[in-house]
Design a protein around this motif. Structure first.
Motif, mmCIF file in Angstrom:
data_model
loop_
_atom_site.group_PDB
_atom_site.id
_atom_site.type_symbol
_atom_site.label_atom_id
_atom_site.label_comp_id
_atom_site.label_asym_id
_atom_site.label_seq_id
_atom_site.Cartn_x
_atom_site.Cartn_y
_atom_site.Cartn_z
ATOM 1 N N GLY A 226 0.861 -1.178 0.000
ATOM 2 C CA GLY A 226 0.000 0.000 0.000
ATOM 3 C C GLY A 226 0.897 1.228 0.000
ATOM 4 N N ASP A 227 0.332 2.371 0.256
ATOM 5 C CA ASP A 227 1.123 3.614 0.244
ATOM 6 C C ASP A 227 1.535 3.949 1.675
ATOM 7 N N ILE A 228 2.654 3.374 2.114
ATOM 8 C CA ILE A 228 2.997 3.498 3.535
ATOM 9 C C ILE A 228 3.463 4.897 3.913
ATOM 10 N N ASP A 229 3.932 5.691 2.925
ATOM 11 C CA ASP A 229 4.412 7.028 3.285
ATOM 12 C C ASP A 229 3.489 8.118 2.759
ATOM 13 N N ASP A 230 2.318 7.737 2.288
ATOM 14 C CA ASP A 230 1.269 8.692 1.938
ATOM 15 C C ASP A 230 1.720 9.739 0.910
ATOM 16 N N ASP A 231 2.445 9.294 -0.120
ATOM 17 C CA ASP A 231 2.840 10.233 -1.171
ATOM 18 C C ASP A 231 2.069 9.972 -2.463
ATOM 19 N N GLY A 232 1.081 9.078 -2.399
ATOM 20 C CA GLY A 232 0.249 8.834 -3.575
ATOM 21 C C GLY A 232 0.714 7.686 -4.448
ATOM 22 N N PHE A 233 1.852 7.082 -4.102
ATOM 23 C CA PHE A 233 2.364 5.967 -4.899
ATOM 24 C C PHE A 233 2.530 4.729 -4.013
ATOM 25 N N PRO A 234 2.159 3.563 -4.554
ATOM 26 C CA PRO A 234 2.290 2.342 -3.759
ATOM 27 C C PRO A 234 3.761 2.019 -3.480
ATOM 28 N N ASP A 235 3.969 1.302 -2.409
ATOM 29 C CA ASP A 235 5.318 0.919 -2.013
ATOM 30 C C ASP A 235 5.394 -0.602 -1.928
ATOM 31 N N VAL A 236 6.593 -1.132 -2.045
ATOM 32 C CA VAL A 236 6.739 -2.587 -2.041
ATOM 33 C C VAL A 236 7.858 -3.020 -1.091
ATOM 34 N N TYR B 80 11.051 -0.418 -1.000
ATOM 35 C CA TYR B 80 11.202 0.468 -2.156
ATOM 36 C C TYR B 80 9.895 1.232 -2.358
ATOM 37 N N HIS B 81 10.019 2.431 -2.923
ATOM 38 C CA HIS B 81 8.840 3.279 -3.087
ATOM 39 C C HIS B 81 8.516 3.495 -4.555
ATOM 40 N N GLY B 82 7.229 3.368 -4.859
ATOM 41 C CA GLY B 82 6.780 3.727 -6.186
ATOM 42 C C GLY B 82 6.862 5.233 -6.367
HETATM 43 CA CA CA Z 1 4.371 5.679 -1.262
#
Ligand code: CA
Ligand code: CA
Ligand code: CA
Length: 533
Positions: free
Chosen positions: A291-301, A318-320
């Motif tokens: 999900g988007d763990i850092d709330d920047d609008g991009f999913p993370d893995v 890693y961040h999308g």
């Molecule tokens: Ca993110």
């Protein structure tokens, strides 16, 4: 001389504020407060893991494929699935899920079917429909049929669809297969069946609505286990991660190749990830969308490297982003550091569910050789906007200030701050350049956030004498230290006076009408220090 004027102008242009990390590589997965669930010794508890929710209750479901089952005591080590409640469970207790399979041996399962559940590896895989009220799928890939006309033993495998409330009235699927997943819109169960057709393998798809099977026969059968689909750049098209955990330059470091979906079936290779390329790490053995763990609008893995550090294991975050994925990981979660007892941490990963209701999805990692799973929560992220205002120009032929008795040029510097973020406190403290004082701060909010206003950064970076300075407590200083309280979304500005050293002292000629440019630095800080607890 024009060349000199420009250098003079650049002196002040490069005044800027820096946010720097006090605690090194910290981002918002909270490794300091892990929630560890422990299973029976030697049960491989954590071989699979799944975050599950139903109504307002959150569970971590854990596969322990070598466990004894208290509901099937006559069966030898059939494996089990445990449920571990996240809330109101101070002892971190996990209980076995009753799948209603009974305690009989050799139960008939059709005309030519008698089951053998010994060592069936229940819990080898877990999957969930990613929606509210989603069902859970738990499988036992070593379930056997020993009755097929003769005494042949057929390792068909078995799966159970468990209802969202985790009660025992689930639906049994026979035969079943390795590594299934549930496709929610069409109610499909997608199963890899590597033993089918004399071990050539296939993929079978069961439509739960009309109870029909169909099979896929393509290369995906072989590749499926190490592939993962997630929309990294939030453009509505699923992008592809392909793991190669045994990729070797020295020995089995592993790597993951990222392909971005350009539409119309075009997959473009963006880059290759490798974590720390550690010896025998098996990076890419597991992957999970967080999900988007850092709330920047991009999913993370998260990508697991369960054999790194001599089988202690590690997980990389890693961040999308708009381009696909950031090439550098933001965090490496080292099993050894979280708990020295962990073994094979990262063999299984589950994410995407907000387990503690703080607005940010959390992650759970299995470490089956230590029979444990670790729930790691995400902390809120604040975004700090900083603007710095300088005068458009000053006239250095007419000094405006005094440094002692010496007339000097000076200028007003205004630094403005504002913070925002989801589910963050209404007020935070910014501590300026307090690397050595983090232990003294009176609130944990301050621990990760440091602010440093530095003059003439370009000169400093080149180890040259800075030409702009501040005066604090009667002393000249290249940096300002101070304290600041901020309220949510309310800009606050601080005013400073900066002095310019005499041009003659700097070996420059004094010139008339040197122009100073206005510099406005305004950026959203997404660095590790922007994390608050
Ligand atoms: Ca993110
Ligand atoms: Ca995409
Ligand atoms: Ca959370």
């Amino acid at each position: 001389m024009p060349a000199v004027r420009r250098r003079g102008a650049r002196v002040l242009l490069l005044l800027r504020a820096l946010l720097c990390a006090a605690l090194g590589r910290c981002y918002n997965v909270d490794v300091g407060r892990p929630v560890v669930f422990q299973g029976p010794n030697g049960s491989f508890f954590g071989y699979s893991v799944l975050q599950h929710y139903h109504d307002s209750t959150r569970w971590v479901l854990v596969g322990a494929p070598k466990a004894e089952s208290k509901y099937s005591t006559s069966v030898q080590s059939p494996g089990a699935v445990f449920k571990c409640r996240v809330h109101t469970n101070p002892d971190r207790r996990c209980t076995e899920l009753d799948m209603g399979r009974g305690n009989s041996r050799g139960v008939l399962c059709g005309k030519t079917c008698k089951e053998d559940r010994d060592d069936e590896w229940m819990g080898v895989s877990l999957a969930r429909q990613p929606k509210a009220g989603g069902s859970v799928l738990a499988c036992a890939h070593r379930w056997k049929n020993i009755y097929y006309e003769t005494e042949y033993i057929l390792p068909h495998g078995f799966c159970n669809i468990i209802p969202p409330n985790l009660q025992s009235n689930g639906r049994k699927l026979l035969p079943c297969y390795e590594g299934p997943r549930l496709d929610p819109p069409k109610e499909l169960v997608i199963m890899g069946a590597p033993g089918s057709y004399y071990w050539t393998g296939t993929v079978k798809v069961l439509n739960l609505t009309d109870n029909t099977y169909y099979k896929l026969n393509d290369d995906a059968v072989i590749a499926r286990r190490y592939t993962y689909l997630v929309d990294l750049n939030s453009d509505g098209l699923s992008d592809l991660l392909v793991g190669a955990p045994m990729f070797s330059e020295i020995r089995d470091e592993g790597q993951v190749t990222v392909y971005i979906n350009r539409g119309n079936g075009v997959l473009e290779e963006q880059l290759v990830l490798g974590g720390d390329s550690a010896y025998n790490a098996h990076f890419g053995e597991s992957m999970a969308a967080l999900g988007d763990i850092d709330d920047d609008g991009f999913p993370d893995v998260a990508i697991g490297a369960p054999k790194e550090d001599n089988h202690a294991g590690a997980v990389y975050i890693y961040h999308g982003d708009a381009n696909g994925i950031t090439p550098q990981y933001s965090m490496k979660l080292s099993g050894q550091r979280i708990n020295p007892k962990l073994r094979m941490f990262g063999q299984s990963i589950s994410g995407g569910v907000d387990m503690d209701s703080n607005g940010y999805p959390d992650m759970t990692v299995g470490a089956f050789l230590s029979d444990s799973v670790v729930l790691l929560r995400s902390r809120p992220v604040i975004t700090v906007d900083i603007s710095i205002f300088l005068p458009v120009s000053i006239n250095i032929t007419a000094p405006q200030c005094h440094d002692g008795l010496q007339p000097v040029n000076c200028l007003n510097v205004t630094a403005c701050f504002r913070f925002s973020g989801k589910h963050v406190p209404g007020e935070i403290g910014l501590k300026k350049y307090a690397l050595s004082e983090t232990s003294k701060v009176d609130s944990p909010l301050l621990a990760c956030l440091n602010y440093n206003l530095t003059a003439d950064v370009a000169k400093k970076e080149k180890s040259q004498q800075p030409r702009v300075y501040f005066v604090t407590s009667g002393e000249t200083a290249g940096q300002i230290t101070d304290k600041l309280q901020l309220s949510y979304m309310q800009e606050k500005c601080e005013h400073y006076l900066a002095y310019v050293k005499l041009m003659e002292r700097m070996g420059l000629r004094s010139n008339k009408g040197v122009a100073f440019h206005q510099d406005r630095a305004n950026w959203r800080n997404r660095q590790p220090d922007a994390v608050i607890a």
